[in-house]
Motif scaffolding. Structure first.
Motif, PDB file in Angstrom:
ATOM      1  N   ASP A 109      38.055  59.717  34.731  1.00 58.43           N
ATOM      2  CA  ASP A 109      37.746  59.258  33.308  1.00 58.43           C
ATOM      3  C   ASP A 109      39.028  59.101  32.543  1.00 58.43           C
ATOM      4  O   ASP A 109      40.065  59.355  33.242  1.00 58.43           O
ATOM      5  CB  ASP A 109      36.430  60.073  32.652  1.00 58.43           C
ATOM      6  N   SER A 110      38.937  58.814  31.207  1.00 57.22           N
ATOM      7  CA  SER A 110      39.980  58.688  30.655  1.00 57.22           C
ATOM      8  C   SER A 110      41.007  60.023  30.292  1.00 57.22           C
ATOM      9  O   SER A 110      42.082  59.759  30.470  1.00 57.22           O
ATOM     10  CB  SER A 110      39.758  58.368  29.095  1.00 57.22           C
ATOM     11  N   GLU A 111      40.469  61.204  30.376  1.00 56.59           N
ATOM     12  CA  GLU A 111      41.342  62.234  30.563  1.00 56.59           C
ATOM     13  C   GLU A 111      42.102  62.571  31.890  1.00 56.59           C
ATOM     14  O   GLU A 111      43.099  62.918  32.091  1.00 56.59           O
ATOM     15  CB  GLU A 111      40.564  63.602  30.122  1.00 56.59           C
ATOM     16  N   GLY A 112      41.114  62.204  32.873  1.00 57.06           N
ATOM     17  CA  GLY A 112      41.794  62.355  34.476  1.00 57.06           C
ATOM     18  C   GLY A 112      42.916  61.106  34.386  1.00 57.06           C
ATOM     19  O   GLY A 112      43.942  61.463  34.934  1.00 57.06           O
ATOM     20  N   LEU A 113      42.684  59.978  33.794  1.00 58.83           N
ATOM     21  CA  LEU A 113      43.735  59.191  33.947  1.00 58.83           C
ATOM     22  C   LEU A 113      45.014  59.322  33.044  1.00 58.83           C
ATOM     23  O   LEU A 113      46.053  59.442  33.646  1.00 58.83           O
ATOM     24  CB  LEU A 113      43.285  57.712  33.393  1.00 58.83           C
ATOM     25  N   SER A 114      44.830  59.945  31.982  1.00 63.12           N
ATOM     26  CA  SER A 114      45.894  60.603  31.076  1.00 63.12           C
ATOM     27  C   SER A 114      46.797  61.480  31.702  1.00 63.12           C
ATOM     28  O   SER A 114      47.907  61.386  31.691  1.00 63.12           O
ATOM     29  CB  SER A 114      45.278  60.957  29.737  1.00 63.12           C
ATOM     30  N   ARG A 115      45.930  62.548  32.278  1.00 68.75           N
ATOM     31  CA  ARG A 115      46.844  63.612  32.880  1.00 68.75           C
ATOM     32  C   ARG A 115      47.524  63.276  34.215  1.00 68.75           C
ATOM     33  O   ARG A 115      48.383  63.677  34.542  1.00 68.75           O
ATOM     34  CB  ARG A 115      45.840  64.731  33.367  1.00 68.75           C
ATOM     35  N   LEU A 116      46.868  62.130  34.968  1.00 74.02           N
ATOM     36  CA  LEU A 116      47.926  61.458  36.088  1.00 74.02           C
ATOM     37  C   LEU A 116      48.935  60.762  35.369  1.00 74.02           C
ATOM     38  O   LEU A 116      50.019  61.013  36.005  1.00 74.02           O
ATOM     39  CB  LEU A 116      46.854  60.580  36.779  1.00 74.02           C
ATOM     40  N   VAL A 117      48.839  59.874  34.418  1.00 80.19           N
ATOM     41  CA  VAL A 117      49.896  59.321  33.627  1.00 80.19           C
ATOM     42  C   VAL A 117      51.100  60.278  33.593  1.00 80.19           C
ATOM     43  O   VAL A 117      52.164  60.082  33.572  1.00 80.19           O
ATOM     44  CB  VAL A 117      49.591  58.581  32.615  1.00 80.19           C
ATOM     45  N   ASP A 118      50.525  61.499  32.822  1.00 80.53           N
ATOM     46  CA  ASP A 118      51.423  62.536  31.988  1.00 80.53           C
ATOM     47  C   ASP A 118      51.857  63.273  33.454  1.00 80.53           C
ATOM     48  O   ASP A 118      52.858  64.393  33.214  1.00 80.53           O
ATOM     49  CB  ASP A 118      50.734  63.491  31.266  1.00 80.53           C
ATOM     50  N   ASP A 119      51.723  63.082  34.771  1.00 80.38           N
ATOM     51  CA  ASP A 119      52.206  63.662  35.774  1.00 80.38           C
ATOM     52  C   ASP A 119      51.992  65.239  35.897  1.00 80.38           C
ATOM     53  O   ASP A 119      52.647  66.232  36.424  1.00 80.38           O
ATOM     54  CB  ASP A 119      53.688  63.510  36.017  1.00 80.38           C
ATOM     55  N   GLU A 120      50.640  65.358  35.394  1.00 79.50           N
ATOM     56  CA  GLU A 120      50.138  66.890  35.528  1.00 79.50           C
ATOM     57  C   GLU A 120      49.968  67.363  36.775  1.00 79.50           C
ATOM     58  O   GLU A 120      49.105  66.580  37.661  1.00 79.50           O
ATOM     59  CB  GLU A 120      48.955  67.076  34.426  1.00 79.50           C
ATOM     60  N   PRO A 121      50.609  68.360  37.371  1.00 78.04           N
ATOM     61  CA  PRO A 121      50.774  68.754  38.767  1.00 78.04           C
ATOM     62  C   PRO A 121      49.028  68.992  39.385  1.00 78.04           C
ATOM     63  O   PRO A 121      49.044  68.472  40.537  1.00 78.04           O
ATOM     64  CB  PRO A 121      51.299  70.183  38.697  1.00 78.04           C
ATOM     65  N   GLY A 122      48.208  69.594  38.837  1.00 80.89           N
ATOM     66  CA  GLY A 122      46.909  69.798  39.214  1.00 80.89           C
ATOM     67  C   GLY A 122      46.228  68.536  39.527  1.00 80.89           C
ATOM     68  O   GLY A 122      45.762  68.403  40.505  1.00 80.89           O
ATOM     69  N   VAL A 123      46.276  67.678  38.527  1.00 84.36           N
ATOM     70  CA  VAL A 123      45.489  66.300  38.703  1.00 84.36           C
ATOM     71  C   VAL A 123      46.382  65.257  39.918  1.00 84.36           C
ATOM     72  O   VAL A 123      45.848  64.824  40.929  1.00 84.36           O
ATOM     73  CB  VAL A 123      45.560  65.341  37.415  1.00 84.36           C
ATOM     74  N   VAL A 124      47.744  65.418  39.899  1.00 79.78           N
ATOM     75  CA  VAL A 124      48.269  64.799  40.951  1.00 79.78           C
ATOM     76  C   VAL A 124      47.996  65.387  42.220  1.00 79.78           C
ATOM     77  O   VAL A 124      47.823  64.577  43.351  1.00 79.78           O
ATOM     78  CB  VAL A 124      49.984  64.877  40.610  1.00 79.78           C
ATOM     79  N   ALA A 125      48.002  66.622  42.386  1.00 83.66           N
ATOM     80  CA  ALA A 125      47.507  67.253  43.651  1.00 83.66           C
ATOM     81  C   ALA A 125      46.399  66.741  44.197  1.00 83.66           C
ATOM     82  O   ALA A 125      45.866  66.482  45.225  1.00 83.66           O
ATOM     83  CB  ALA A 125      47.573  68.976  43.586  1.00 83.66           C
ATOM     84  N   LEU A 126      45.318  66.910  43.163  1.00 82.82           N
ATOM     85  CA  LEU A 126      43.914  66.300  43.534  1.00 82.82           C
ATOM     86  C   LEU A 126      44.018  64.997  44.136  1.00 82.82           C
ATOM     87  O   LEU A 126      43.194  64.913  45.320  1.00 82.82           O
ATOM     88  CB  LEU A 126      42.897  66.405  42.248  1.00 82.82           C
ATOM     89  N   ILE A 127      44.559  64.157  43.434  1.00 86.36           N
ATOM     90  CA  ILE A 127      44.514  62.701  43.795  1.00 86.36           C
ATOM     91  C   ILE A 127      45.357  62.438  45.241  1.00 86.36           C
ATOM     92  O   ILE A 127      44.994  61.663  46.174  1.00 86.36           O
ATOM     93  CB  ILE A 127      45.282  61.738  42.695  1.00 86.36           C
ATOM     94  N   ALA A 128      46.439  63.257  45.509  1.00 82.70           N
ATOM     95  CA  ALA A 128      47.162  63.143  46.644  1.00 82.70           C
ATOM     96  C   ALA A 128      46.426  63.763  47.617  1.00 82.70           C
ATOM     97  O   ALA A 128      46.235  63.148  49.055  1.00 82.70           O
ATOM     98  CB  ALA A 128      48.385  64.183  46.558  1.00 82.70           C
ATOM     99  N   GLU A 129      45.454  64.830  47.529  1.00 79.59           N
ATOM    100  CA  GLU A 129      44.596  65.154  48.412  1.00 79.59           C
ATOM    101  C   GLU A 129      43.355  64.345  48.772  1.00 79.59           C
ATOM    102  O   GLU A 129      43.069  64.226  49.964  1.00 79.59           O
ATOM    103  CB  GLU A 129      44.188  66.692  48.058  1.00 79.59           C
ATOM    104  N   ALA A 130      42.992  63.755  47.974  1.00 77.12           N
ATOM    105  CA  ALA A 130      42.018  62.656  48.027  1.00 77.12           C
ATOM    106  C   ALA A 130      42.382  61.656  48.970  1.00 77.12           C
ATOM    107  O   ALA A 130      41.728  61.234  49.960  1.00 77.12           O
ATOM    108  CB  ALA A 130      41.316  62.263  46.551  1.00 77.12           C
ATOM    109  N   ARG A 131      43.619  61.015  48.732  1.00 76.88           N
ATOM    110  CA  ARG A 131      43.895  59.958  49.448  1.00 76.88           C
ATOM    111  C   ARG A 131      44.325  60.412  50.974  1.00 76.88           C
ATOM    112  O   ARG A 131      44.094  59.609  51.755  1.00 76.88           O
ATOM    113  CB  ARG A 131      45.464  59.460  48.756  1.00 76.88           C
ATOM    114  N   MET A 132      44.859  61.732  50.899  1.00 75.34           N
ATOM    115  CA  MET A 132      45.060  62.201  52.525  1.00 75.34           C
ATOM    116  C   MET A 132      43.785  62.028  53.206  1.00 75.34           C
ATOM    117  O   MET A 132      43.626  62.143  54.207  1.00 75.34           O
ATOM    118  CB  MET A 132      45.528  63.577  52.264  1.00 75.34           C
ATOM    119  N   ARG A 133      42.519  62.367  52.370  1.00 77.33           N
ATOM    120  CA  ARG A 133      41.397  62.521  52.882  1.00 77.33           C
ATOM    121  C   ARG A 133      40.478  61.032  53.080  1.00 77.33           C
ATOM    122  O   ARG A 133      39.479  60.981  53.508  1.00 77.33           O
ATOM    123  CB  ARG A 133      40.339  63.415  52.273  1.00 77.33           C
TER     124      ARG A 133
END
Length: 142
Positions: free
Chosen positions: A20-44
């Protein structure tokens, strides 16, 4: 048993992550928790998806436009068509929420419920999204 990869073929998708917009905003802001979630998801082998409306909702003057552009090149951005708008309206009616305030949330929820399972929805509005998605989607709060 190890999975064999056929040349030229990608492994099958193993679910979906919806931002959602907050998820995208935090990814754009390079927030470690969201970046890690996305990296784990892509690995899976989970696909990362978002509504085109999310871009509008998440963008403001301080948005790092270069990073946003790069991230958008790695995310499947879904348009909102007549069918998805009608389905989002039905979710609003079913949840008792009003379109004036929750229209974009309903579009994001509609996108989430029609994705290949399992589906994770990264959001800052867990109550609203649960009301719209029910148990069809796992809500991850940021």
């Amino acid at each position: 048993m190890a999975e064999r990869r056929v040349k030229g073929k990608r492994p099958a998708q193993q679910g979906t992550v919806v931002l959602d917009s907050e998820g995208l905003s935090r990814l754009v802001d390079d927030e470690p928790g969201v970046v890690a979630l996305i990296a784990e998801a892509r690995m899976r082998r989970m696909e990362v998806v978002m509504s085109a409306l999310t871009i509008i909702e998440a963008t403001h003057r301080k948005t790092d436009r270069a990073r946003l552009t790069w991230l958008l090149s790695t995310i499947r951005v879904e348009p909102v068509d007549d069918a998805s708008a009608r389905s989002a309206s039905e979710l609003l009616l079913g949840s008792g929420l009003h379109g004036h305030k929750y229209a974009i949330d309903a579009v994001v929820a509609e996108l989430a419920v029609r994705q290949p399972q399992p589906v994770l929805l990264i959001t800052s509005d867990p109550e609203d999204m649960h009301a719209l998605c029910g148990d069809a989607v796992r809500i991850v709060t940021v």
